[in-house]
Design a protein around this motif. Structure first.
Motif, PDB file in Angstrom:
ATOM      1  N   CYS A 155       9.145   0.415   4.137  1.00  0.00           N
ATOM      2  CA  CYS A 155       9.952  -0.736   4.586  1.00  0.00           C
ATOM      3  C   CYS A 155      10.473  -0.569   6.005  1.00  0.00           C
ATOM      4  O   CYS A 155      10.833  -1.551   6.649  1.00  0.00           O
ATOM      5  CB  CYS A 155      11.149  -0.910   3.653  1.00  0.00           C
ATOM      6  N   GLY A 184       9.738   2.496  11.793  1.00  0.00           N
ATOM      7  CA  GLY A 184      10.228   3.281  12.935  1.00  0.00           C
ATOM      8  C   GLY A 184       9.063   3.718  13.797  1.00  0.00           C
ATOM      9  O   GLY A 184       8.180   2.914  14.121  1.00  0.00           O
ATOM     10  N   LEU A 185       9.016   5.009  14.147  1.00  0.00           N
ATOM     11  CA  LEU A 185       7.922   5.508  14.993  1.00  0.00           C
ATOM     12  C   LEU A 185       6.672   5.856  14.184  1.00  0.00           C
ATOM     13  O   LEU A 185       5.703   6.379  14.731  1.00  0.00           O
ATOM     14  CB  LEU A 185       8.382   6.706  15.804  1.00  0.00           C
ATOM     15  N   GLY A 186       6.739   5.620  12.895  1.00  0.00           N
ATOM     16  CA  GLY A 186       5.546   5.762  12.063  1.00  0.00           C
ATOM     17  C   GLY A 186       5.214   7.190  11.664  1.00  0.00           C
ATOM     18  O   GLY A 186       4.172   7.433  11.051  1.00  0.00           O
ATOM     19  N   GLU A 240       6.536   9.181   9.368  1.00  0.00           N
ATOM     20  CA  GLU A 240       6.437   9.387   7.922  1.00  0.00           C
ATOM     21  C   GLU A 240       5.284   8.569   7.340  1.00  0.00           C
ATOM     22  O   GLU A 240       4.626   9.009   6.400  1.00  0.00           O
ATOM     23  CB  GLU A 240       7.777   9.067   7.262  1.00  0.00           C
ATOM     24  N   LEU A 245       6.534  -1.888   7.521  1.00  0.00           N
ATOM     25  CA  LEU A 245       7.295  -3.031   8.043  1.00  0.00           C
ATOM     26  C   LEU A 245       8.284  -2.538   9.096  1.00  0.00           C
ATOM     27  O   LEU A 245       8.900  -1.481   8.920  1.00  0.00           O
ATOM     28  CB  LEU A 245       8.077  -3.716   6.925  1.00  0.00           C
ATOM     29  N   SER A 287      12.192  -4.508  14.374  1.00  0.00           N
ATOM     30  CA  SER A 287      12.395  -4.560  15.822  1.00  0.00           C
ATOM     31  C   SER A 287      11.041  -4.868  16.472  1.00  0.00           C
ATOM     32  O   SER A 287      10.092  -4.086  16.348  1.00  0.00           O
ATOM     33  CB  SER A 287      12.937  -3.220  16.319  1.00  0.00           C
ATOM     34  N   ILE A 311       9.803  -2.040  18.793  1.00  0.00           N
ATOM     35  CA  ILE A 311       9.311  -0.847  18.099  1.00  0.00           C
ATOM     36  C   ILE A 311       7.973  -1.157  17.425  1.00  0.00           C
ATOM     37  O   ILE A 311       7.015  -0.379  17.513  1.00  0.00           O
ATOM     38  CB  ILE A 311      10.354  -0.339  17.070  1.00  0.00           C
ATOM     39  N   TYR A 326      12.444  -6.139   6.040  1.00  0.00           N
ATOM     40  CA  TYR A 326      12.058  -5.813   4.662  1.00  0.00           C
ATOM     41  C   TYR A 326      12.920  -6.540   3.640  1.00  0.00           C
ATOM     42  O   TYR A 326      12.485  -6.814   2.525  1.00  0.00           O
ATOM     43  CB  TYR A 326      12.048  -4.293   4.415  1.00  0.00           C
ATOM     44  N   ASP A 344      13.812   4.009   4.733  1.00  0.00           N
ATOM     45  CA  ASP A 344      14.513   5.029   5.531  1.00  0.00           C
ATOM     46  C   ASP A 344      15.296   4.305   6.623  1.00  0.00           C
ATOM     47  O   ASP A 344      14.872   4.256   7.777  1.00  0.00           O
ATOM     48  CB  ASP A 344      13.456   5.987   6.133  1.00  0.00           C
ATOM     49  N   ALA A 358      16.604  -0.226  17.706  1.00  0.00           N
ATOM     50  CA  ALA A 358      16.441  -0.329  16.249  1.00  0.00           C
ATOM     51  C   ALA A 358      17.346  -1.367  15.595  1.00  0.00           C
ATOM     52  O   ALA A 358      18.388  -1.740  16.133  1.00  0.00           O
ATOM     53  CB  ALA A 358      16.715   1.033  15.626  1.00  0.00           C
ATOM     54  N   SER A 371      20.667  -2.265  10.176  1.00  0.00           N
ATOM     55  CA  SER A 371      21.162  -2.724   8.871  1.00  0.00           C
ATOM     56  C   SER A 371      21.009  -1.629   7.812  1.00  0.00           C
ATOM     57  O   SER A 371      20.100  -0.799   7.885  1.00  0.00           O
ATOM     58  CB  SER A 371      20.430  -3.995   8.437  1.00  0.00           C
TER      59      SER A 371
END
Ligand SMILES: C[S@@+](CC[C@H](N)C(=O)[O-])C[C@H]1O[C@@H](n2cnc3c(N)ncnc32)[C@H](O)[C@@H]1O
Length: 251
Positions: free
Chosen positions: A98, A101-103, A105, A121, A124, A127, A159, A176, A196, A199
């Motif tokens: 969901c 971020g920088l992908g 994980e 997903l 931002s 990003i 998400y 995360d 970012a 929420s």
């Protein structure tokens, strides 16, 4: 956030065309680097020869898979990775990440899914673009990363809306969010911070995630995050040293 698309200095024709296309897609202004005067609070999306980066108030963000590379190396040398453990993957699952971020994980998860897929997903726009374009155009020095990113599909989406609207089911749903009590120790997250969505995840979101997950829902947070008091997970794993826990719900 006010956004301008530009290029690095002395761009090639290719870079300028890419920047113009990007500006049109985002419906924002393109300004040639020569004529650029950047203002405080304004985000620059810079088309460079080998990547796209963002610059805001002196903070620079670009895609790099280094954290995934470190984590995979740690796993190979016998260390536990609590995210991978908490997802309990067989290798053919569809995982909804969901909060891309920088992908990092997403790449690690995709590595453990030779016959599966990660749907990432990111809310931002900046990003999402940096990571999507970065994953597509990067020259990877590690074959496994090149293979893993092919199994990641990225969408610009909130998400919270996506999980409520989707008719699809996923084997695992992972979230995360930005931490409630940031630690500022992670330089990767520090670079992400100005761009970012901050929420937080709430108990209602987790209930919806349970409806669209077939096997597991996993929520990452710092141990002192209130989600661990507000939600009764089946179990929480993680190392006290890192201060990070993964709340797991087994469906
Ligand atoms: C802590 S970072 C995730 C890091 C990621 N796991 C990685 O490996 O790089 C949280 C990311 O989720 C995004 N985000 C926060 N709330 C979101 C939302 N409601 N929908 C989609 N993305 C969100 C933020 O913009 C940020 O990029």
């Amino acid at each position: 956030m006010r956004m301008i698309v530009t290029t690095s200095h002395k761009p090639s024709r290719q870079q300028v065309l890419r920047a113009l296309k990007l500006a049109k897609r985002l419906n924002v202004k393109y300004v040639s680097r020569r004529h650029l005067v950047s203002r405080k609070g304004e985000a620059l999306l810079i088309v460079e020869s080998d990547k796209i980066s963002a610059l805001k108030d002196g903070k620079r963000l670009f895609f790099h898979p280094s954290l995934a590379i470190i984590r995979r190396a740690n796993i190979r040398s016998g260390e536990r990775d609590y995210l991978i453990e908490s997802l309990n993957l067989r290798g053919n699952e569809r995982v909804l990440d969901c909060t891309l971020g920088l992908g990092s994980e997403a790449i690690l998860i995709a590595h453990f899914l030779p016959n599966g897929k990660v749907i990432g997903l990111e809310n931002s726009t900046l990003i999402e673009i940096i990571v999507e374009e970065g994953m597509k155009h990067m020259k990877y020095s590690q074959k496994w990363v090149e293979e893993a990113v092919k199994r990641i599909e990225i969408f610009k989406a909130d998400y919270k809306e996506y999980i409520r609207k989707t008719k699809e089911k996923f084997d695992c749903v992972y979230v995360d969010p930005m931490f409630e009590h940031p630690s500022y120790n992670s330089s990767a997250i520090n670079c992400l911070r100005p761009f970012a969505d901050n929420s937080t995840v709430d108990a209602n979101d987790i209930e919806i995630m349970k409806r669209i997950a077939k096997k597991r829902v996993v929520v990452k947070a710092r141990w002192n995050d209130s989600i661990f008091e507000r939600y009764d997970f089946d179990h929480v794993i993680g190392s006290p040293k890192s201060g990070i826990g993964y709340g797991v719900i087994v469906i």
